[in-house]
Design an enzyme around this catalytic site. Structure first.
Site, PDB file in Angstrom:
ATOM      1  N   SER A 149       0.695  -1.387  -0.575  1.00  0.00           N
ATOM      2  CA  SER A 149      -0.071   0.418   0.465  1.00  0.00           C
ATOM      3  C   SER A 149       0.817   1.669  -0.060  1.00  0.00           C
ATOM      4  CB  SER A 149      -0.577  -0.247   2.025  1.00  0.00           C
ATOM      5  OG  SER A 149      -1.633   0.958   1.391  1.00  0.00           O
ATOM      6  N   TYR A 162      -1.075  -0.453  10.288  1.00  0.00           N
ATOM      7  CA  TYR A 162      -1.508  -0.543   8.881  1.00  0.00           C
ATOM      8  C   TYR A 162      -0.222  -0.943   7.974  1.00  0.00           C
ATOM      9  CZ  TYR A 162      -4.029  -0.341   3.616  1.00  0.00           C
ATOM     10  OH  TYR A 162      -4.074  -0.527   2.621  1.00  0.00           O
TER      11      TYR A 162
HETATM   12  P1  NAP Z   1     -11.716  -5.643   0.666  1.00  0.00           P
HETATM   13  O1  NAP Z   1     -12.613  -5.027  -0.496  1.00  0.00           O
HETATM   14  O2  NAP Z   1     -11.492  -5.248   2.355  1.00  0.00           O
HETATM   15  O3  NAP Z   1     -10.864  -7.308   0.526  1.00  0.00           O
HETATM   16  C1  NAP Z   1     -10.544  -7.761   1.009  1.00  0.00           C
HETATM   17  C2  NAP Z   1     -10.401  -9.175   1.164  1.00  0.00           C
HETATM   18  O4  NAP Z   1      -9.444  -9.810   2.070  1.00  0.00           O
HETATM   19  C3  NAP Z   1     -11.474 -10.232   1.095  1.00  0.00           C
HETATM   20  O5  NAP Z   1     -11.620 -11.399   0.165  1.00  0.00           O
HETATM   21  C4  NAP Z   1     -11.089 -10.657   2.790  1.00  0.00           C
HETATM   22  O6  NAP Z   1     -12.175 -12.102   2.822  1.00  0.00           O
HETATM   23  C5  NAP Z   1      -9.786 -11.050   2.779  1.00  0.00           C
HETATM   24  N1  NAP Z   1      -8.998 -10.902   3.877  1.00  0.00           N
HETATM   25  C6  NAP Z   1      -9.455 -10.435   4.718  1.00  0.00           C
HETATM   26  N2  NAP Z   1      -8.865 -10.762   5.974  1.00  0.00           N
HETATM   27  C7  NAP Z   1      -8.962 -12.051   6.309  1.00  0.00           C
HETATM   28  C8  NAP Z   1      -7.951 -13.571   6.265  1.00  0.00           C
HETATM   29  N3  NAP Z   1      -7.111 -13.414   7.922  1.00  0.00           N
HETATM   30  N4  NAP Z   1      -8.164 -14.362   5.902  1.00  0.00           N
HETATM   31  C9  NAP Z   1      -8.771 -14.473   4.370  1.00  0.00           C
HETATM   32  N5  NAP Z   1      -8.321 -13.774   3.895  1.00  0.00           N
HETATM   33  C10 NAP Z   1      -8.962 -12.566   4.717  1.00  0.00           C
HETATM   34  O7  NAP Z   1     -10.408  -5.150   0.943  1.00  0.00           O
HETATM   35  P2  NAP Z   1      -9.404  -4.828  -0.867  1.00  0.00           P
HETATM   36  O8  NAP Z   1      -9.363  -3.338  -1.232  1.00  0.00           O
HETATM   37  O9  NAP Z   1     -10.037  -5.474  -1.628  1.00  0.00           O
HETATM   38  O10 NAP Z   1      -7.794  -4.687  -0.323  1.00  0.00           O
HETATM   39  C11 NAP Z   1      -7.378  -5.707  -0.760  1.00  0.00           C
HETATM   40  C12 NAP Z   1      -5.343  -5.945  -0.285  1.00  0.00           C
HETATM   41  O11 NAP Z   1      -5.725  -4.777  -0.995  1.00  0.00           O
HETATM   42  C13 NAP Z   1      -5.742  -5.102   0.845  1.00  0.00           C
HETATM   43  O12 NAP Z   1      -4.316  -6.117   1.304  1.00  0.00           O
HETATM   44  C14 NAP Z   1      -5.895  -3.948   0.946  1.00  0.00           C
HETATM   45  O13 NAP Z   1      -4.187  -3.089   1.896  1.00  0.00           O
HETATM   46  C15 NAP Z   1      -4.732  -3.797  -0.445  1.00  0.00           C
HETATM   47  N6  NAP Z   1      -4.564  -2.097  -0.095  1.00  0.00           N
HETATM   48  C16 NAP Z   1      -5.903  -1.717  -0.943  1.00  0.00           C
HETATM   49  C17 NAP Z   1      -6.333  -0.609  -0.988  1.00  0.00           C
HETATM   50  C18 NAP Z   1      -7.824  -0.040  -1.115  1.00  0.00           C
HETATM   51  O14 NAP Z   1      -7.400   1.708  -1.478  1.00  0.00           O
HETATM   52  N7  NAP Z   1      -8.818   0.152  -1.529  1.00  0.00           N
HETATM   53  C19 NAP Z   1      -5.351   0.318  -1.179  1.00  0.00           C
HETATM   54  C20 NAP Z   1      -3.887   0.151  -0.594  1.00  0.00           C
HETATM   55  C21 NAP Z   1      -3.657  -1.412  -0.552  1.00  0.00           C
HETATM   56  P3  NAP Z   1     -13.653 -11.746   4.356  1.00  0.00           P
HETATM   57  O15 NAP Z   1     -14.129 -10.670   3.191  1.00  0.00           O
HETATM   58  O16 NAP Z   1     -14.624 -12.705   3.891  1.00  0.00           O
HETATM   59  O17 NAP Z   1     -12.875 -11.037   5.460  1.00  0.00           O
END
Ligand code: NAP
Length: 254
Positions: A149, A162
């Site tokens: 991130s 984070y």
């Molecule tokens: P999201 O929509 O909240 O999805 C997160 C995913 O991770 C979901 O499939 C969730 O499954 C899974 N997850 C969470 N805890 C878990 C665990 N303990 N074991 C297995 N799976 C787990 O998030 P996103 O925005 O797509 O983010 C995906 C990645 O990108 C993350 O690493 C995040 O830090 C990174 N990121 C996102 C952004 C942003 O702006 N969105 C920016 C920078 C980096 P469940 O729903 O079943 O918990």
């Protein structure tokens, strides 16, 4: 490996958001996409979301298999990968995408909240990389892509846990790249900026507006913006790229 399967892909956190789009982008005939998810608060909702991802992957001609696996449990992760290796005998691509936020000011942050984020975002990736990396070393091939991130680079206020987890993930990526390079395995990180998913949907409107002001390209990113680069890093075309951090943020950090 079954006759039909030529490529095994593993994506953590594939039930929704960026992970779901990565599963779809990596889907191609001859590929089996294994992904996990974990939400003890809404097991039925998550299972339905995972079934939707499976369907979307199937529409692209690949096979998808999902499991409720908590990346913060060594036991869960070990069983997950044992099953995959038993099925296919190999892992070609690992995408460490699962991640959570639990924001708060550093001076008020409870240790349990710090630990939870580090356990999932950083140690979860360590657990998966350890097992998949071993299989890839044996194969003399493999691609690892870690979703870090912008926060891990900027050190965003309110995200001590984070930001530390994502900075750690970048360091883990570089160590993985160095240690596995002699066996033809690459490891890279992607550092997304502000991407529109469930994770950012709950941010207060004034915070979203402030992010947008800081983005020269003037919009939030989409999961597609990330998934396309994952697909490239997982491809043969990226064979000479390792240990890198690719920033995808509309110019928010340069
Ligand atoms: P999201 O929509 O909240 O999805 C997160 C995913 O991770 C979901 O499939 C969730 O499954 C899974 N997850 C969470 N805890 C878990 C665990 N303990 N074991 C297995 N799976 C787990 O998030 P996103 O925005 O797509 O983010 C995906 C990645 O990108 C993350 O690493 C995040 O830090 C990174 N990121 C996102 C952004 C942003 O702006 N969105 C920016 C920078 C980096 P469940 O729903 O079943 O918990």
């Amino acid at each position: 490996m079954t006759e039909k399967t030529q490529r095994t892909v593993v994506v953590t956190g594939g039930s929704r958001g960026i992970g779901r789009t990565i599963c779809c982008e990596l889907a191609a005939p001859g590929t089996t996409v294994y992904f996990n998810y974990f939400n003890p608060g809404d097991p039925e909702g998550e299972a339905a979301a995972a079934a939707d991802t499976e369907k979307m992957v199937a529409e692209r001609g690949a096979e998808a298999k999902s499991s409720a696996v908590d990346v913060s449990s060594t036991e869960d992760v070990t069983a997950f990968f044992s099953g995959i290796l038993k099925d296919t005998g190999r892992i070609d691509v690992l995408v460490n995408n699962a991640g959570i936020t639990r924001d708060g000011l550093l001076v008020r942050m409870k240790e349990a909240v710090w630990d939870m984020v580090l356990e999932i975002n950083l140690k979860g990736a360590f657990r998966c990389t350890k097992i998949a990396g071993k299989a890839m070393m044996k194969q003399h091939s493999g691609r690892i892509v870690n979703i870090a991130s912008i926060s891990g680079v900027l050190g965003s206020a309110g995200q001590a846990n984070y930001a530390a987890s994502k900075a750690g993930l970048i360091a883990l990526t570089k160590v993985t790249a160095r240690e596995l390079a002699p066996r033809g395995v690459t490891a890279n990180a992607i550092a997304p900026g502000y991407i529109i998913t469930d994770m950012t949907a709950t941010l207060p409107e004034d915070v979203k507006a402030e992010y947008l002001k800081q983005i020269p390209l003037g919009r939030g990113g989409t999961p597609d913006d990330i998934a396309k680069t994952v697909n490239f890093l997982a491809s043969e075309d990226a064979a000479y790229i390792t240990g890198q951090v690719i920033h995808i943020n509309g110019g928010m950090y340069m």
